[in-house]
Design a protein around this motif. Structure first.
Motif, PDB file in Angstrom:
ATOM      1  N   ASP A 192      -2.729  -3.695 -16.433  1.00 24.91           N
ATOM      2  CA  ASP A 192      -1.861  -4.293 -15.417  1.00 24.91           C
ATOM      3  C   ASP A 192      -1.882  -3.459 -14.129  1.00 24.91           C
ATOM      4  N   GLY A 193      -1.828  -2.147 -14.282  1.00 25.78           N
ATOM      5  CA  GLY A 193      -1.817  -1.257 -13.112  1.00 25.78           C
ATOM      6  C   GLY A 193      -3.106  -1.341 -12.317  1.00 25.78           C
ATOM      7  N   THR A 199      -5.121  -3.902 -12.154  1.00 26.81           N
ATOM      8  CA  THR A 199      -5.121  -5.205 -11.461  1.00 26.81           C
ATOM      9  C   THR A 199      -4.266  -5.133 -10.200  1.00 26.81           C
ATOM     10  N   ARG A 200      -3.071  -4.567 -10.342  1.00 31.47           N
ATOM     11  CA  ARG A 200      -2.165  -4.464  -9.177  1.00 31.47           C
ATOM     12  C   ARG A 200      -2.765  -3.607  -8.070  1.00 31.47           C
ATOM     13  N   GLU A 238      -5.342  -5.703  -6.341  1.00 27.35           N
ATOM     14  CA  GLU A 238      -4.729  -6.768  -5.526  1.00 27.35           C
ATOM     15  C   GLU A 238      -4.121  -6.217  -4.242  1.00 27.35           C
ATOM     16  N   ARG A 239      -3.549  -5.044  -4.339  1.00 24.64           N
ATOM     17  CA  ARG A 239      -2.878  -4.469  -3.156  1.00 24.64           C
ATOM     18  C   ARG A 239      -3.811  -3.644  -2.286  1.00 24.64           C
ATOM     19  N   HIS A 282       3.146   3.544 -11.375  1.00 23.43           N
ATOM     20  CA  HIS A 282       3.179   2.277 -12.119  1.00 23.43           C
ATOM     21  C   HIS A 282       3.489   2.531 -13.600  1.00 23.43           C
TER      22      HIS A 282
END
Ligand code: PSU
Ligand code: MN
Length: 302
Positions: A247-248, A250-251, A254-255, A269
């Protein structure tokens, strides 16, 4: 040149008389752990090192000076001021030139410690080759610095957010010696076992001290990494770890998080997404590593 270093009185005295000193980094305090846990951990690390009869030397840049050995007030400053920059070796000259303040990474802490004659250093996890490094070329300066810095560094392997296999390959290429402390597996930072083997294992601080004595004799100028795993009972749940990491990553993608911000972003995170469970593990392993580093420094000074 040496006048650029401000040694705390107890550090200067220990170095002059051959007593054990343990170097400590300050990026963990400013960017690795949240406030106020960061200050609590830094103080606990100091107490742990002192309990073994060694002198703690936390390294940072404060107002244009290289400080080796921070007071409680200076630790609190590094841990709470928001103008403290994460400073690797490449950042030292601009920071010093303009009188700024920065926290030192594994790379810059090792370099400064070795320059001052400190030969043992404790941290959490080393930087290394990031996942997707084939595209981003993101490899920590910790690796290249350790290839040319004669210091013994106690850590829980490299941060598990990294490409551990690639990092181990790079450490081999860079002539960095890696030994497992009472294990033949490379530690996995939040996890006891990264899933990778090491070539060498040691059983006690005396064995490490014997290796350190040979360093100068044979002219090895690269680092000796002592991988000290967190006990299995104290590790982060591996399934939780893998889910939070995916998840981290991916974030972060994305950012558009890149460069020196990636590591602090992912650690933060983890601390949020595990509701503090990773923070407990991170704090515990830092203190454990300081404890072992102090015992190694004592054995090496005898
Ligand atoms: N280990 C920790 N927490 C941290 C770090 C290591 O437990 O915050 C820091 C160290 O200072 C290390 C740096 O040198 O992260 C690596 O950053 P980068 O990947 O940007 O080189
Ligand atoms: Mn990087």
């Amino acid at each position: 040149m040496k006048s650029a270093f401000d040694l705390a009185p107890d550090v200067a005295q220990a170095l002059a008389t051959g007593r054990p000193v343990v170097a400590l980094e300050s990026t963990i305090i400013s960017h690795g752990l949240p406030h106020p846990e960061n200050i609590r951990v830094a103080q606990q690390v100091h107490e742990t090192v002192r309990a073994h009869g060694a002198v703690p030397a936390t390294i940072a840049i404060l107002d244009g000076r290289v400080r080796v050995g921070l007071s409680d007030d200076q630790i609190a400053e590094i841990g709470s001021r928001d103008d403290v920059i994460k400073a690797s070796v490449r950042d030292l000259l601009p920071l010093l030139g303009r009188g700024g303040s920065g926290s030192t990474t594994v790379a810059s802490t090792s370099m400064i410690a070795a320059e001052c004659g400190i030969n043992v250093f404790a941290t959490g996890g080393l930087g290394g080759v990031h996942r997707q490094a084939r595209d981003s070329w993101d490899e920590s300066a910790d690796l290249t610095t350790l290839s040319s810095t004669p210091i013994t560094i106690v850590c829980s392997g490299v941060k598990s957010i990294l490409d551990v296999a690639a990092t181990l390959e790079r450490l081999e290429t860079l002539n960095v010696t890696v030994v497992g402390y009472r294990t033949m597996r490379f530690p996995g930072f939040y996890l006891s076992d990264s899933g990778h083997d090491v070539t060498w294992t040691v059983q006690d601080p005396v064995e490490v001290a014997a290796m350190m004595r040979m360093r100068a004799a044979v002219g090895v100028n690269s680092a000796l990494v002592v991988g000290n795993p967190i006990p299995v009972t104290g590790q982060l749940d591996p399934d939780l770890h893998d889910a939070v990491l995916a998840d981290g990553l991916t974030r972060a993608h994305e950012r558009g998080i890149s460069g020196k911000d990636v590591t602090p972003f992912l650690l933060d995170h983890f601390h949020r997404a595990t509701h503090g469970a990773s923070l407990t593990v991170n704090s515990a392993l830092i203190v454990d590593n300081a404890d072992l580093a102090a015992r190694i420094a004592v054995a090496a000074s005898g």
